[in-house]
Design a protein around this motif. Structure first.
Motif, PDB file in Angstrom:
ATOM      1  N   ILE A 146      -1.552  -2.482  -8.367  1.00  0.00           N
ATOM      2  CA  ILE A 146      -1.591  -1.445  -7.825  1.00  0.00           C
ATOM      3  C   ILE A 146      -0.872  -1.194  -6.724  1.00  0.00           C
ATOM      4  N   ARG A 147      -0.976  -2.208  -5.713  1.00  0.00           N
ATOM      5  CA  ARG A 147      -0.353  -1.888  -4.468  1.00  0.00           C
ATOM      6  C   ARG A 147       1.284  -2.241  -4.633  1.00  0.00           C
ATOM      7  N   ILE A 148       1.613  -3.277  -5.600  1.00  0.00           N
ATOM      8  CA  ILE A 148       3.164  -3.338  -5.780  1.00  0.00           C
ATOM      9  C   ILE A 148       3.774  -2.151  -6.469  1.00  0.00           C
ATOM     10  N   ALA A 149       3.044  -0.997  -7.212  1.00  0.00           N
ATOM     11  CA  ALA A 149       3.239   0.047  -7.860  1.00  0.00           C
ATOM     12  C   ALA A 149       3.223   0.949  -6.630  1.00  0.00           C
ATOM     13  N   ARG A 150       2.646   0.687  -5.651  1.00  0.00           N
ATOM     14  CA  ARG A 150       2.627   1.806  -4.348  1.00  0.00           C
ATOM     15  C   ARG A 150       4.045   1.491  -3.735  1.00  0.00           C
ATOM     16  N   GLN A 151       4.187   0.167  -3.451  1.00  0.00           N
ATOM     17  CA  GLN A 151       5.547  -0.179  -2.858  1.00  0.00           C
ATOM     18  C   GLN A 151       6.735   0.444  -3.577  1.00  0.00           C
ATOM     19  N   CYS A 152       6.615   0.100  -5.042  1.00  0.00           N
ATOM     20  CA  CYS A 152       7.855   0.707  -5.782  1.00  0.00           C
ATOM     21  C   CYS A 152       8.209   2.183  -5.751  1.00  0.00           C
ATOM     22  N   ARG A 153       6.744   2.824  -5.523  1.00  0.00           N
ATOM     23  CA  ARG A 153       6.904   4.396  -5.146  1.00  0.00           C
ATOM     24  C   ARG A 153       7.662   4.499  -3.682  1.00  0.00           C
ATOM     25  N   ILE A 154       7.230   3.805  -2.730  1.00  0.00           N
ATOM     26  CA  ILE A 154       7.929   4.178  -1.310  1.00  0.00           C
ATOM     27  C   ILE A 154       9.406   3.842  -1.617  1.00  0.00           C
ATOM     28  N   LEU A 155       9.745   2.719  -2.386  1.00  0.00           N
ATOM     29  CA  LEU A 155      11.207   2.526  -2.521  1.00  0.00           C
ATOM     30  C   LEU A 155      11.811   3.262  -3.542  1.00  0.00           C
ATOM     31  N   ASN A 156      11.245   4.432  -4.055  1.00  0.00           N
ATOM     32  CA  ASN A 156      11.668   5.477  -4.915  1.00  0.00           C
ATOM     33  C   ASN A 156      12.159   4.658  -6.258  1.00  0.00           C
ATOM     34  N   ASN A 157      11.417   3.510  -6.550  1.00  0.00           N
ATOM     35  CA  ASN A 157      11.833   2.788  -7.828  1.00  0.00           C
ATOM     36  C   ASN A 157      10.922   3.361  -9.106  1.00  0.00           C
ATOM     37  N   PHE A 158      11.043   4.436  -9.724  1.00  0.00           N
ATOM     38  CA  PHE A 158      10.156   4.973 -10.593  1.00  0.00           C
ATOM     39  C   PHE A 158      10.275   4.576 -11.937  1.00  0.00           C
ATOM     40  N   SER A 159      11.307   3.507 -11.968  1.00  0.00           N
ATOM     41  CA  SER A 159      11.200   2.906 -13.382  1.00  0.00           C
ATOM     42  C   SER A 159      10.202   1.809 -13.311  1.00  0.00           C
TER      43      SER A 159
END
Length: 249
Positions: free
Chosen positions: A135-148
């Motif tokens: 979940i925290r990795i997903a949050r970091q992806c959101r911060i990086l605008n990596n929606f994939s």
């Protein structure tokens, strides 16, 4: 960069370190009073090994891979007239750039599921820790605008095999669960995925890796709804106007 001088120097150093490591292992085994048999050696399970990775680093690496694949996407491969025919045996060669992004998406999804369901011996709190980390990795992806990768992780955590682990989810901290709910809302199908579309447009100026699945579905539906030709064999320019970025010249 592949083939660069720094890469060659790094490769030489890596080979040197590996050679030294092998030599050190040989010395250790020759001096050790008792060596473990292969079946007695301690192994690190997938979940335990995964816990050693930094969340920011995992998200950055996923974003790098997704961005590389997205840059290589051939625009007209996304067209419904091409993508909708991909499953036919004679069309296996079509839309290779899109197939690559989907393979990466599936790989991330499978990785999430496999680390959570690593083995039956894992305790409930250990699985909960793995859920929390993803979940925290997903949050970091959101911060990086990596929606994939964000979509891949969220989809995996919402899959039946993972989501049914009620006792495990109950051990996840409340603040982390709130984070997961917020991330899940991004891909809500309410108003035709309005939230994800809005966030994607906002992130364009800062660099964004989109989730192509939504737009591939849009293009297939548009291709099905609008005919290529009108009565009398006239070209349907209205349909072509809707695909200005995907014209094949």
């Amino acid at each position: 960069m592949p083939g660069s001088d720094p890469e060659k120097r790094a490769q030489n150093l890596l080979e040197q370190f590996q050679k030294e490591e092998l030599e050190n292992d040989d010395v250790f085994h020759s001096l050790s009073p008792c060596n473990l048999d292969e079946e007695e050696e301690l192994e690190i399970s997938g979940a335990q090994e995964f816990s050693l990775f930094q969340e920011e680093l995992v998200a950055e690496q996923l974003t790098y891979m997704d961005a590389t694949l997205f840059k290589n996407v051939v625009p007209h491969h996304c067209l419904g007239c091409i993508w909708s025919r991909r499953d036919k045996q004679e069309n296996k060669h079509l839309a290779q750039s899109i197939r690559a992004t989907i393979s990466q998406f599936n790989a991330v999804t499978n990785c999430v599921v496999s680390t959570v369901l690593d083995s039956r011996e894992l305790k409930t709190r250990q699985r909960a820790k793995t859920l929390e980390k993803w979940i925290r990795i997903a949050r970091q992806c959101r911060i990086l605008n990596n929606f994939s990768s964000l979509k891949a992780i969220v989809s995996a955590l919402q899959s039946t095999s993972v989501y049914r682990l009620k006792k495990t989810w109950a051990c996840v901290p409340k603040d982390t669960m709130l984070m997961f709910e917020e991330l899940s809302e991004i891909f809500s199908d309410c108003d035709n995925f309005a939230t994800s579309r809005e966030l994607l447009l906002k992130g364009v100026t800062h660099g964004t890796v989109p989730y192509l699945g939504t737009f591939l579905t849009d293009l297939v539906m548009l291709d099905t709804a609008l005919q290529d030709y009108l009565e009398g064999g006239l070209i349907n320019f209205e349909k072509r106007r809707r695909f200005p970025a995907f014209t094949r010249n």
